[in-house]
Scaffold this motif. Structure first.
Motif: not given
Length: 225
Positions: A91-94, A97-100, A106, A115, A140, A162
């Motif tokens: 899971v990334l956070e930027v 927001k979080q994205f799987r 992975s 980032w 992103y 995404h």
């Protein structure tokens, strides 16, 4: 999903002749695209049949060195397969927001750098995959953002992970895979209420073609995200 890797990329992936970076991008696309998985499966069967025909066929086709490798491989003792457990999805956070991430990416989560923010609207994180001749980034783009028009000195491959974005040629959503070269000038943008996370592979820097952003071309004759 409307955009897919070109057939020569799928063929190279199936044959094992694709470079590691583009192979990773194609593998990630295949996770969500049954159409391309079917095309790759056909090519893999063709490659397997060529090998099963034996070294005589390979020699006849001018592949004497490969024929010798084939004979050496089939002479090896069989190896019992071991169960392979897929790694948990990262899971990334930027931008809060979080994205799987897909399973293929992975596996490389530890190779994703910090980032970087461009005005709080575009964020970029480099992926260190050990390749010197290409630049790989996760990007992103927040909602309602217009990126200045640019082209590419080399090739840019983009895989949407995404959300989605648009440019002069169309709209792209999760799973779409596009390749752009120096013949294309485009201005990617997101709409209100729409953001985008994507993976980009660049063989050369991008060149801005309009507005004040062209000043970046003076530094290293182009810009990587």
């Amino acid at each position: 999903m409307s955009y897919h890797p070109e057939q020569h990329l799928l063929d190279a992936y199936a044959a094992g002749s694709i470079d590691a970076v583009h192979g990773l991008a194609v593998a990630t696309h295949l996770e969500s695209c049954s159409r391309c998985r079917a095309l790759v499966a056909v090519k893999e069967r063709e490659c397997a049949q060529a090998v099963m025909n034996g070294p005589e066929t390979l020699v006849a086709n001018g592949s004497e060195e490969f024929a010798g490798m084939f004979e050496a491989i089939v002479a090896l003792d069989p190896i019992q397969p071991k169960a392979v457990q897929a790694p948990p999805a990262a899971v990334l956070e930027v931008n809060g927001k979080q994205f799987r991430l897909p399973g293929t990416l992975s596996k490389h989560v530890r190779q994703i750098g910090e980032w970087r923010s461009y005005g709080g609207k575009v964020y970029s994180a480099a992926m260190d995959l050990g390749e010197d001749n290409v630049r790989v980034n996760l990007m992103y783009i927040a909602e309602d953002v217009h990126i200045p028009q640019h082209t590419h000195k080399g090739l840019e491959s983009t895989l949407v992970l995404h959300g989605g974005f648009s440019d002069e040629d169309g709209h792209y959503e999760a799973g779409d895979f596009m390749t752009r070269d120096a013949s294309v000038r485009h201005s990617p943008f997101t709409r209100t209420g729409e953001d985008c996370l994507c993976m980009t592979v660049l063989t050369e820097p991008m060149l801005f073609t309009q507005g004040v952003a062209r000043i970046f071309n003076l530094f290293g004759k182009g810009l990587y995200p």
